[in-house]
Enzyme design. Structure first.
Site, PDB file in Angstrom:
ATOM      1  N   LYS A 293     -19.928  -9.971  40.157  1.00 44.38           N
ATOM      2  CA  LYS A 293     -18.509 -10.098  39.830  1.00 44.38           C
ATOM      3  C   LYS A 293     -17.676  -8.912  40.299  1.00 44.38           C
ATOM      4  O   LYS A 293     -16.447  -8.964  40.266  1.00 44.38           O
ATOM      5  CB  LYS A 293     -18.343 -10.319  38.337  1.00 44.38           C
ATOM      6  CG  LYS A 293     -19.001 -11.617  37.885  1.00 44.38           C
ATOM      7  CD  LYS A 293     -18.790 -11.884  36.420  1.00 44.38           C
ATOM      8  CE  LYS A 293     -19.297 -13.262  36.047  1.00 44.38           C
ATOM      9  NZ  LYS A 293     -20.769 -13.290  35.926  1.00 44.38           N
TER      10      LYS A 293
HETATM   11  C1  PLP Z   1     -21.341 -14.522  35.766  1.00 41.89           C
HETATM   12  C2  PLP Z   1     -22.767 -14.547  36.110  1.00 41.89           C
HETATM   13  C3  PLP Z   1     -23.404 -15.720  36.523  1.00 41.89           C
HETATM   14  C4  PLP Z   1     -22.696 -17.056  36.556  1.00 41.89           C
HETATM   15  O1  PLP Z   1     -21.652 -17.138  37.486  1.00 41.89           O
HETATM   16  P1  PLP Z   1     -20.555 -18.301  37.335  1.00 41.89           P
HETATM   17  O2  PLP Z   1     -19.628 -18.079  38.457  1.00 41.89           O
HETATM   18  O3  PLP Z   1     -19.903 -18.098  35.998  1.00 41.89           O
HETATM   19  O4  PLP Z   1     -21.277 -19.591  37.400  1.00 41.89           O
HETATM   20  C5  PLP Z   1     -24.718 -15.665  36.906  1.00 41.89           C
HETATM   21  N1  PLP Z   1     -25.412 -14.519  36.841  1.00 41.89           N
HETATM   22  C6  PLP Z   1     -24.854 -13.364  36.432  1.00 41.89           C
HETATM   23  C7  PLP Z   1     -25.692 -12.145  36.367  1.00 41.89           C
HETATM   24  C8  PLP Z   1     -23.515 -13.328  36.065  1.00 41.89           C
HETATM   25  O5  PLP Z   1     -22.975 -12.193  35.659  1.00 41.89           O
END
Ligand code: PLP
Length: 428
Positions: free
Chosen positions: A106
């Site tokens: 993210k």
């Molecule tokens: C946020 C996250 C996900 C999921 O991603 P989405 O876009 O919400 O489907 C998967 N793995 C980790 C480690 C995350 O932080």
């Protein structure tokens, strides 16, 4: 322009969509038009830098609202780390998305969005409040991405006791313009409060915006990963399958957008933990969200995935269109732990619960395709889930420098019980 998924006639610019987060009618924004990139871009993609690829991919969505040279600068600051593709066996690869400042994928979306907001606020006196709910990793990435950004206050809601120790430190130790609110509840409670705040007329003057993947500036840059994977694997000349460990389905939805603008990905797999709303949807086309359940892959503990409505839009909510290129499988904690051990024993690769679920889904789908190559997204560094990874694999992990510096910092959070307390905090 972007339209609200609740009303196709409500059109806004990129800037308006980024600043508002959610449309006034509570709909998610979606691009009005998807323009296929020229063939010569794909023909020469292996000669392009990640920054050039990202610029070509995102340009059509930003339009003229950020001048090209500024957009290039934003991209170059966003992508200031590596995205290595690691070979596990003959045709399975891990795309590691965790080499950024908070070691979560993210980081890319958070860094891109914070810099877009900074650009839009440059000549204004107004203040924005970024309000974000996190099930784990979003909070840290947003806190880091927005730290010290002028004109933006960040308020993070997280479920008390349901994020890992490192995740909690990452989002509660920043200070400055970042505040962490510790909610007595689960992630869905946090997300519901955030949605309610956006609709609350008393809070209009706060210029609230979201930094969850509902915000297009957090969501769309996630397309880049899929282009990077293709760039590396194009030379194999095989059908490409990509599996995303999915929670709110923002990441995978960005991948599907990449395909819609021309990226040759044959099939997507949304791999989930016990929160199986989408695998159930694909059985009978009925969308029946459930309250989230806690798992060892807590960043995916989402019972009502906010981005799925965008995927339904792409596939016209038609199961036969889904089936051509989209699968979704659910895995239990036991299967996840077992697979982490398997991967480690067979390849020496250290995965963590989210990546291992991605791997499981990929393996399952690859059985349906002859002669393909598969990529799973490894969305977090194993250190983020060390309480699971170390005992499961019987190893001791080295602590990376990005994590080391938060470990000795003091947690600072404000406990809240319900929406009224959130409102009091925001108005004060
Ligand atoms: C946020 C996250 C996900 C999921 O991603 P989405 O876009 O919400 O489907 C998967 N793995 C980790 C480690 C995350 O932080």
């Amino acid at each position: 322009m972007f339209f609200s998924l609740n009303n196709k006639n409500h059109l806004v610019t990129f800037q308006q969509a980024v600043i508002q987060g959610l449309a006034p009618d509570n709909g998610l924004y979606f691009p009005e038009k998807l323009t296929t990139l020229p063939q010569d871009f794909f023909d020469a993609i292996e000669n392009l830098s990640n920054e050039e690829i990202a610029f070509q991919a995102i340009k059509q969505f930003v339009g003229a609202e950020i001048p090209e040279n500024e957009l290039k600068k934003i991209i170059s600051e966003t992508l200031s780390f590596d995205f290595p593709l690691i070979k596990l066996d003959e045709n399975v690869f891990s795309l590691e998305l965790f080499h950024g400042p908070t070691m979560a994928f993210k980081d890319v979306g958070a860094r891109f969005m914070s810099r877009c907001l900074t650009y839009f606020n440059k000549n204004k006196n107004q203040k924005n409040t970024v309000l974000v709910a996190t099930s784990g990793d979003t909070g840290g990435a947003v806190a880091s991405g927005f730290l010290g950004v002028k004109g933006v206050d960040v308020v993070i809601l997280y479920p008390s006791g349901k994020v890992s120790d490192i995740q909690e430190r990452q989002l509660t130790t920043m200070g400055q313009n970042i505040t962490a609110l510790e909610v007595n509840g689960v992630f869905d409670d946090c997300q519901d409060m955030v949605k309610k705040a956006f609709l609350d007329k008393d809070l209009k003057y706060k210029n609230l915006t979201s930094a969850n993947s509902i915000n297009i500036a957090r969501w769309l840059p996630q397309m880049f990963y899929f282009f990077f994977a293709y760039k590396e694997l194009k030379k194999l000349n095989k059908k490409l399958i990509i599996s995303c460990p999915s929670g709110n389905f923002g990441n995978i939805c960005a991948g599907i957008i990449a395909k819609k603008i021309g990226l040759p990905i044959a099939h997507f797999v949304a791999s989930t933990n016990a929160n199986d709303t989408i695998p159930r949807f694909l059985v009978d086309g009925k969308y029946e969200p459930k309250p989230s359940v806690a798992t060892i892959s807590n960043a995916m503990d989402v019972g009502n995935p906010s981005n799925f409505i965008r995927i339904q839009e792409i596939y016209n909510n038609d199961l036969s269109e889904f089936e051509k290129e989209f699968s979704s499988y659910t895995f239990s904690d036991e299967e996840t732990l077992f697979e982490m051990q398997n991967i480690f024993a067979n390849t020496g690769y250290i995965s963590e619960p989210h990546g291992a679920i991605g791997y499981l889904g990929l393996k399952k789908e690859m059985q349906n395709h002859a002669d393909c190559v598969g990529v799973f997204l490894e969305t977090a560094h194993p250190i983020k889930f060390l309480d699971t990874v170390e005992p499961t694999l019987n190893i001791t992990l080295d602590i990376p420098k990005q994590i080391e510096h938060v470990l000795n910092k003091q947690k600072k959070s404000i406990k809240i019980l319900n929406y009224d307390e959130l409102k009091v905090f925001l108005i004060k």
